[in-house]
Design an enzyme around this catalytic site. Structure first.
Site: not given
Ligand code: PGA
Length: 248
Positions: A9, A11, A94, A96, A166, A172, A212
Site C-alpha cells: 500500500n 499510500k 483503510h 487512514e 490492521e 506506521g 508495520s
Molecule cells: P505500515 O502500513 O506497514 O506502514 O504500518 C500498513 C497499512 O497501513 O496498510
C-alpha cells in the site's frame, strides 16, 4: 488451499515517474510465483503502472473508490474509471480513510458492493484502536466492522474479497502485533465470517495482517495458520524490501 497474498500500500507516495522507478525495481527481481502480489498505487499512477506491469503477474490496486458509477461527486474516482484502467483490486475502508476522511462502515459497505459489481476485488480493512485494545474491546469492534462491511454481500462474492486485519496502533508506528495476537484476530475474523456464511466460506476467505510488517517479521507472521498474507505500507516503498516480503 488459500493462495498467499502480499500487497504493498503505497499510500500518498510516489509521482508517476517515482512509481515507474519502483515498479522497475520490483520487476527486475525474481518473485515467488506462488504468492499473489499486489501494488496499491495512487490514482495518478494507475494507468502508467498498469502498462509497466504488463507481462508480469503483479496485480494492480487502487486505494479507494466511490460507489457510484458517475455523477456530481467532485474529486471522487468511480469504479468504472478504475475498471477501464484494468485495476484488479481496491483497498476499501483503510483506517487512514476512516480516521481522516470520514469513512464509515456504511460507505465501506456501499463501496464493497459496487466494487464487486464491477469485478474489482475489495481488500477490506478492519482493526481496533489502541484504546479499544487496551479496554479489551478488539473483538467486539472488529466483529462489528466485518459484519457491517459485509451486510448484503452474497456468499459467492466472498471468494473475491480479501480482509486485512490492521490494528490501528500498529500502522506506521513500528509496533507490530505479536504474531500470536495477529493470528488470533485473523482467526476471529474467519470465525465471524464462518458464522455469517458457512464452513466452506470460512476456510476459503483470505485474511491478511497489516501494521508495520517488515522483511524481518514476515516469515513468522506467514507461518501462522490464520494469516494468509500482508498489507504493507512503509516497507513496500523500497523495491528490495517488497521483494523480500513477497519471497518470504
Ligand atoms: P505500515 O502500513 O506497514 O506502514 O504500518 C500498513 C497499512 O497501513 O496498510
Amino acid at each position: 488451499m488459500r493462495i498467499p497474498i502480499i500487497a504493498g500500500n503505497w499510500k500518498m507516495n510516489n509521482t508517476i515517474s517515482e512509481s515507474l522507478a519502483l515498479v522497475d525495481g520490483i520487476k527486475s527481481n525474481k518473485l515467488d510465483e506462488e504468492v499473489e502480489k499486489v501494488v496499491a498505487v495512487p490514482f495518478t499512477s494507475l494507468s502508467e503502472v498498469k502498462k509497466a506491469l504488463e507481462g508480469t503477474d503483479i496485480k494492480l490496486a487502487a486505494q479507494n473508490m466511490h460507489w457510484e458509477d458517475s455523477g456530481a461527486y467532485t474529486g471522487e474516482v468511480s469504479p468504472l474509471m478504475l475498471k477501464e484502467i484494468g485495476t484488479d483490486y481496491c483497498i476499501i475502508g483503510h483506517s487512514e480513510r476512516r480516521q481522516y476522511f470520514n469513512e464509515i462502515d456504511e460507505s465501506v459497505n456501499k463501496k464493497i458492493k459496487s466494487a464487486l459489481k464491477h469485478g474489482i476485488k475489495p481488500i477490506v480493512c478492519v482493526g481496533e484502536t489502541l484504546e479499544e485494545r487496551e479496554s479489551g474491546k478488539e473483538e467486539i469492534v472488529v466483529k462489528e466492522q466485518v459484519l457491517k462491511a459485509l451486510e448484503g454481500v452474497d456468499k459467492e462474492d466472498i471468494k473475491n474479497i480479501v480482509i486485512a486485519y490492521e490494528p490501528i496502533w500498529a500502522i506506521g508506528t513500528g509496533k507490530t502485533a505479536s504474531s500470536d495476537d495477529a493470528n488470533h484476530m485473523c482467526g476471529f475474523i474467519r470465525k465471524t465470517i464462518g458464522d455469517k456464511y458457512d464452513e466452506n466460506t470460512k476456510e476459503s476467505v483470505r485474511i491478511q495482517y497489516g501494521g508495520s510488517v517488515k522483511p524481518s517479521t514476515i516469515k513468522e507472521l506467514m507461518s501462522k495458520e490464520e494469516i494468509d498474507g500482508a498489507l504493507v505500507g512503509g516497507a513496500s516503498l523500497v523495491a528490495g524490501d517488497f521483494v523480500k516480503l513477497v519471497n518470504y
